[in-house]
Write a protein that holds these residues in place. Sequence first.
Motif, PDB file in Angstrom:
ATOM      1  N   ILE A  40      -5.867   3.391  -3.397  1.00  0.00           N
ATOM      2  CA  ILE A  40      -6.334   3.461  -4.786  1.00  0.00           C
ATOM      3  C   ILE A  40      -6.443   2.034  -5.312  1.00  0.00           C
ATOM      4  O   ILE A  40      -7.346   2.043  -6.357  1.00  0.00           O
ATOM      5  N   LEU A  41      -5.681   1.161  -5.040  1.00  0.00           N
ATOM      6  CA  LEU A  41      -5.978  -0.182  -5.725  1.00  0.00           C
ATOM      7  C   LEU A  41      -7.343  -0.732  -5.132  1.00  0.00           C
ATOM      8  O   LEU A  41      -8.247  -1.441  -6.127  1.00  0.00           O
ATOM      9  N   ASP A  42      -7.850  -0.233  -4.040  1.00  0.00           N
ATOM     10  CA  ASP A  42      -8.961  -0.806  -3.388  1.00  0.00           C
ATOM     11  C   ASP A  42     -10.038  -0.081  -4.402  1.00  0.00           C
ATOM     12  O   ASP A  42     -11.117  -0.816  -4.734  1.00  0.00           O
ATOM     13  N   GLU A  43     -10.008   1.073  -4.505  1.00  0.00           N
ATOM     14  CA  GLU A  43     -10.982   1.846  -5.371  1.00  0.00           C
ATOM     15  C   GLU A  43     -10.855   1.261  -7.105  1.00  0.00           C
ATOM     16  O   GLU A  43     -12.055   1.040  -7.427  1.00  0.00           O
ATOM     17  N   ILE A 100      -7.848 -10.525 -12.938  1.00  0.00           N
ATOM     18  CA  ILE A 100      -8.098  -9.164 -12.930  1.00  0.00           C
ATOM     19  C   ILE A 100      -7.415  -8.461 -11.938  1.00  0.00           C
ATOM     20  O   ILE A 100      -6.770  -7.464 -12.325  1.00  0.00           O
ATOM     21  N   ILE A 101      -7.083  -8.706 -10.644  1.00  0.00           N
ATOM     22  CA  ILE A 101      -6.603  -8.063  -9.555  1.00  0.00           C
ATOM     23  C   ILE A 101      -4.973  -7.749  -9.891  1.00  0.00           C
ATOM     24  O   ILE A 101      -4.418  -6.795  -9.796  1.00  0.00           O
ATOM     25  N   ILE A 102      -4.382  -8.957 -10.252  1.00  0.00           N
ATOM     26  CA  ILE A 102      -2.792  -9.052 -10.474  1.00  0.00           C
ATOM     27  C   ILE A 102      -2.722  -8.024 -11.903  1.00  0.00           C
ATOM     28  O   ILE A 102      -1.919  -7.006 -11.951  1.00  0.00           O
ATOM     29  N   LYS A 103      -3.706  -7.919 -12.831  1.00  0.00           N
ATOM     30  CA  LYS A 103      -3.395  -6.902 -13.964  1.00  0.00           C
ATOM     31  C   LYS A 103      -3.656  -5.433 -13.277  1.00  0.00           C
ATOM     32  O   LYS A 103      -3.010  -4.596 -13.853  1.00  0.00           O
ATOM     33  N   LEU A 104      -4.705  -5.084 -12.696  1.00  0.00           N
ATOM     34  CA  LEU A 104      -4.740  -3.987 -12.331  1.00  0.00           C
ATOM     35  C   LEU A 104      -3.652  -3.366 -11.308  1.00  0.00           C
ATOM     36  O   LEU A 104      -3.185  -2.237 -11.594  1.00  0.00           O
ATOM     37  N   ALA A 105      -3.164  -4.146 -10.648  1.00  0.00           N
ATOM     38  CA  ALA A 105      -1.984  -3.933  -9.911  1.00  0.00           C
ATOM     39  C   ALA A 105      -0.721  -3.624 -10.857  1.00  0.00           C
ATOM     40  O   ALA A 105       0.070  -2.713 -10.674  1.00  0.00           O
ATOM     41  N   HIS A 106      -0.571  -4.601 -11.759  1.00  0.00           N
ATOM     42  CA  HIS A 106       0.699  -4.597 -12.702  1.00  0.00           C
ATOM     43  C   HIS A 106       0.529  -3.216 -13.378  1.00  0.00           C
ATOM     44  O   HIS A 106       1.496  -2.464 -13.611  1.00  0.00           O
ATOM     45  N   THR A 107      -0.715  -2.971 -13.953  1.00  0.00           N
ATOM     46  CA  THR A 107      -0.951  -1.753 -14.654  1.00  0.00           C
ATOM     47  C   THR A 107      -0.582  -0.390 -13.697  1.00  0.00           C
ATOM     48  O   THR A 107       0.114   0.537 -14.159  1.00  0.00           O
ATOM     49  N   LEU A 108      -1.107  -0.541 -12.438  1.00  0.00           N
ATOM     50  CA  LEU A 108      -0.749   0.530 -11.662  1.00  0.00           C
ATOM     51  C   LEU A 108       0.629   0.919 -11.385  1.00  0.00           C
ATOM     52  O   LEU A 108       0.995   1.878 -11.149  1.00  0.00           O
ATOM     53  N   ALA A 110      -8.429  -3.850  -0.882  1.00  0.00           N
ATOM     54  CA  ALA A 110      -6.973  -3.724  -0.524  1.00  0.00           C
ATOM     55  C   ALA A 110      -6.761  -3.267   0.770  1.00  0.00           C
ATOM     56  O   ALA A 110      -7.169  -2.205   0.949  1.00  0.00           O
ATOM     57  N   ARG A 111      -5.625  -3.903   1.296  1.00  0.00           N
ATOM     58  CA  ARG A 111      -5.122  -3.068   2.433  1.00  0.00           C
ATOM     59  C   ARG A 111      -3.519  -3.336   2.499  1.00  0.00           C
ATOM     60  O   ARG A 111      -2.956  -4.534   1.962  1.00  0.00           O
ATOM     61  N   ALA A 112      -2.697  -2.581   3.193  1.00  0.00           N
ATOM     62  CA  ALA A 112      -1.300  -2.520   3.269  1.00  0.00           C
ATOM     63  C   ALA A 112      -1.190  -2.615   4.867  1.00  0.00           C
ATOM     64  O   ALA A 112      -1.928  -2.346   5.804  1.00  0.00           O
TER      65      ALA A 112
END
Length: 964
Positions: free
Chosen positions: A818-821, A870-878, A839-841
């Motif tokens: 989902i983060l990847d998308e 941007i990446i940190i913001k995308l993840a934090h929003t998630l 993104a990978r786990a």
Amino acid sequence: MKNSVPLLTTIGIACIGGFVLAQKSSDTDPKKLVAAKADSSRAKGTARAWAHSQSDITVDPKIVYGSLENGMRYIICKSPLPPKRVSMRLHVDAGSLNEAENQRGVAHFLEHMVFNGTKHFPDASKLIPQMQRLGIAFGAHANAYTSFDETVYMLDLPNIDKSTLDLGFAVMGDFADGALLENKEIDEERGVIASEKISRDSVGLRMFEKQFAALFPKSLIPNRLPIGTDEVIANAPRERFVDFYTRFYTPEKMTFVYVGDLDVAEAEQRIADTFGPIKNPAKPGDKATLGNVETPSGFNTSVFTDKELTSTELSILHAKPHSYQTDSKAKRLESLKFSVANAIINRRFSRIAKEENTTITSGSASRSIFFRELELGSIDVTALNNNWQAALPVLENEFRRAKLYGFTQSEFKEVVAGIINAYEQAVKSAPTRKSDSIASSLVEHAHSDAVYSTPETDLEILKQNLATLTPKTVHETFVKFWNTEDIHLILTTQNAEDNAEEKLAALFKQQSSEKLEAPNDKEAAAFAYTQFGQAGKITQTSHIEDLDIHQWTFDNGIKVNFKQTDFDKNSISMIASFGSGKAGMPLSKPGLDTLAGAIFSAGGLGKHSSDDLRTILAGKNVGVGLSIGDSHFSLSGSTTPEDLELQCQLLTAYLTDPGFRPEAERQFKAMLPNLYAQLKHTEQGPMAEMSAWFAGNDPRFVFPTQEQAQTLSSEDVKSWLAPQLNQSALEISVVGDTTPEALKAALSSTLGALPKRSELQAIPMEQRTLTLPDTPAEKSFTFQSEIEKAIAIVLWKADDATDRDIKKIRRAGLLADILDERMRVELREKLGEAYSPFARASLSMTFKNQGMLMAYSPGKPANTTKVGDIIIKLAHTLAQEGATQDELDRVLKPRLGLLEKSLRQNSYWLGTVMDQSQTYPDKIEAARTRDADYANVTLEEINALAKKWCLKSNSARIAISPKK
């Protein structure tokens, strides 16, 4: 989209691809310009002739060939595997060589643009989500590539539901004749193309351009790399795209390939309905050409330098214009002769590289035809310690030895045995070949105008040709090609003296007068490892009926897992796991796992060197490789039913008598300067530093310094591995085309005959606990390069336990998807900041605290901070707001399709389910419940993990950038 071009191994440089060029022009209404493709067209066309219509080779009768009235060709193959799946390929007989000077890169740019708005899918932002909802993953199922002389679009559909097939044909039809090429979409994609250009930039690519510009100064090759030019990528006006699309995406230049679980008559009708209405333009584009490929005559030398090169290469090159001939038995014979000759020379270089006082680390010979116009032969060596003066005599001597004396009967016999075996295995495995593989092969044959013959026909032609083949005839063909004064001697190195070309020529001339001896004819010895003692007995048996897995235990304690399958005809895979792996590695010797992995197989056996084994086992389907996991070692290999016993003997020999020979250590250390130069000048070095840092700089996760690597020895590896090879608990898993009875017989006389093994020893938790750096954190790592390539990475701590929680691992993977998308949409589609962010786990079942979620985005150094934000913001929003059900469905549906496909893959059963399944019985239960568990994943579970992991306070921000 994936970019792919033929691998050019001439002079030791690999071509990585590229793409485009332009000048300002007035904009025009998109729909009017696209309509021009049809308005200026004629209805009928002339289809290109198929290769088999002009050849003495019989085509595969299962393949249906056809053409439409407009000249478009199609190929259909009914293939039952995998069931209820089909593969589509659209081949366009045009690439970067078809571009005008002001279009350099447009061919590849177009490959992107057809995904960005077409007549059936005008809203570019909706196509990929629509595909995902049908189970079609972008990248895994839908992709494309552009080369010098072709563009290929690929769809592998996960089912044959009407909605999926409708979308597949609509998409492929639009690729061929439906691109809108909106100005807005072109401008938004410019950043993506620029990012891709950056991500593909390398010293190898730059050296390729420099070399081909010097060697073929009048050729288009160095001036038509598919990635194109910065000027075109940034400024090409829309009409240049429309011009290329209109003149080259034409029926007469396209072939549609359709393979899978299909009805041929229905397929032909759909193809006609989809592609039949497309018209040809009044003035289609011309066929691609290389331009003038002539090279300077006589003996020439060239020296190419770049301080970022990781090795020094010497090459003898002969190039000449090529006159293309239709695929035929005679043409295959000619190719076979070169293959045999070059394979023998490769073996000679391989042996020389292992000698104690060698001056090379590797060598090779090749002969290739490029774009039907250029024939290129090359003999190459890589110099030890960049000492080209010492390596040049080896190159000259082996080149001249082959010309003077040819090849021995034993060399010929070894190489031919391998070739025959490869063809025979193709025959035996053909019944289970998969649709996607067949589709890609058919595209390759259509592009090269080769006959798609059956493996049986290929083998028959091979045997006919081999009946006329001898070391003498192979030698004659080799001499005929190389009997010329038009030789180019090339040195590629980091630094060179001003008069290096003169020295190169003088040393070569001096060496060519030295006396040479003919090669020795040496027969292979017999394999020495066939007896291991009294055959073992199986004391325990069980059968897991729902998964059809047999489990046995021998009286010496060795455990066996076996599943008989027909997924891959005539193929058997095995893996034997034992010992403590990386977790038990001595902390005082960082890099020991790297050395062990490099030298174990290369060290051969006590009674046979690795070179001896290649000769002894020529024509056999056996092999053993060592891998080092977190919690165990593995010896793995693949074989066939007829070679199963030999494979078990070889694996047992490596367990009981590995060679640890000094030549393996010598080879490894000879490559260290090249390896560390690569770490110094590419992002691989900082990536290794980053991984070690995030693992708390635990020595087991630290890549050693060059000095540390030099101090490691074969004895260190032997001290670490030997006790575990000989004594530790061992569990072997086997899957494939054999019977329980045959496997029991092969194992009883090999692994089953070994002395009793010790019980499994648990690795203490304190030995498996890592201390990670505190978060939030920021780190920068650099590498020395003039190439403006950087990477923004964000890591999040993702676990603090080793409870073998398979369910958590699955959900972590979906969260990463989902983060990847979200990264794809934001960084690629909206902002054009990145070509391939992902993104990978990764959660460990061995080390406590090692789990992580990683986001990775390559791009320009100046944008690293911006992209990281941007990446940190995308993840934090998630983390704060959670994902939506639609997002979960769109990553889960393709995953479920891949899960279904995996049930017919030996690799899934071997690696995911069976390996160590008696040691860890939860793997069996995990396999039983896998599909149901994925189907029952809830949004609440995903969002709970996101809330725990994806917070800014839990992140480590990494910037990797060049330091000039």
